[in-house]
Motif scaffolding. Structure first.
Motif, PDB file in Angstrom:
ATOM      1  N   ARG A  11      -4.498   0.596   9.707  1.00  0.00           N
ATOM      2  CA  ARG A  11      -4.606   1.990  10.166  1.00  0.00           C
ATOM      3  C   ARG A  11      -6.024   2.357  10.600  1.00  0.00           C
ATOM      4  O   ARG A  11      -6.253   3.445  11.088  1.00  0.00           O
TER       5      ARG A  11
ATOM      6  N   VAL B 131       0.849  -1.182   0.000  1.00  0.00           N
ATOM      7  CA  VAL B 131       0.000   0.000   0.000  1.00  0.00           C
ATOM      8  C   VAL B 131       0.895   1.245   0.000  1.00  0.00           C
ATOM      9  O   VAL B 131       1.854   1.325   0.771  1.00  0.00           O
ATOM     10  N   ASP B 132       0.614   2.156  -0.898  1.00  0.00           N
ATOM     11  CA  ASP B 132       1.354   3.417  -0.991  1.00  0.00           C
ATOM     12  C   ASP B 132       2.868   3.216  -1.103  1.00  0.00           C
ATOM     13  O   ASP B 132       3.659   3.981  -0.563  1.00  0.00           O
TER      14      ASP B 132
ATOM     15  N   ARG C 252      -4.577  -1.687   4.026  1.00  0.00           N
ATOM     16  CA  ARG C 252      -4.922  -0.409   4.647  1.00  0.00           C
ATOM     17  C   ARG C 252      -5.624  -0.574   5.994  1.00  0.00           C
ATOM     18  O   ARG C 252      -5.703   0.366   6.767  1.00  0.00           O
TER      19      ARG C 252
ATOM     20  N   SER D  90      -7.409  -6.155   4.013  1.00  0.00           N
ATOM     21  CA  SER D  90      -6.797  -5.122   3.187  1.00  0.00           C
ATOM     22  C   SER D  90      -5.571  -4.592   3.918  1.00  0.00           C
ATOM     23  O   SER D  90      -5.600  -4.444   5.149  1.00  0.00           O
TER      24      SER D  90
END
Length: 149
Positions: A123, A102-103, A120, A118
């Motif tokens: 967070r 991710v990112d 993400r 996921s």
């Protein structure tokens, strides 16, 4: 240490090879945090897991696949959260583990829970199952025949 570097594209193959690490056993977590050197910050997790590429059946307790020691190495640690309590032991990966991207970072989730996952999600405090994770710039692994403890 040399190993096989993961990319976002190779993650599914890695997880499939080790059956998602379901019921894998963590036998070691090693943390190196050199001061002022983010690139040198490293966490290595040793997991005993079944390997689809190794036929089992050897010995009295043989199975379909053989057990291997997998060293997952996260380099350039951005953040991590690792804790073990009596009520929530970390050693057996009942729900396996997840790796995602991710990112531009890798996420290793040692407690992904049984639901859809996921990268993400770690967070999202209100919705995240995981409290055991590592976020890093690089991720690699190597496979050994042991030692098993």
């Amino acid at each position: 240490m040399t190993g096989i570097h993961l990319s976002a594209e190779s993650i599914p193959e890695f997880l499939e090879r080790f059956l998602g690490f379901e019921d894998g056993v963590i036998s070691g977590i090693f943390i190196v945090l050199p001061r002022g050197n983010e690139a040198g910050r490293t966490i290595m997790v040793e997991v005993q897991a079944m390997d689809r590429t190794d036929p089992g059946g050897r010995g009295a307790a043989g199975g379909l696949f053989g057990w291997k020691l997998v060293r997952i190495v996260m380099r350039g640690i951005i953040e991590y959260r690792l804790a073990e309590t009596r009520a929530y032991p970390l050693q057996v990966l009942s729900d396996g583990l997840k790796v995602g991207s991710v990112d531009g970072f890798f996420v290793l989730d040692l407690d992904p829970g049984p639901d859809e996952w996921s990268a993400r999600a770690i967070r999202d405090e209100s919705n995240s199952y995981s409290k055991q994770y590592v976020v890093s710039r690089l991720c690699s692994f190597e496979v050994l025949d042991g030692p098993f403890i």
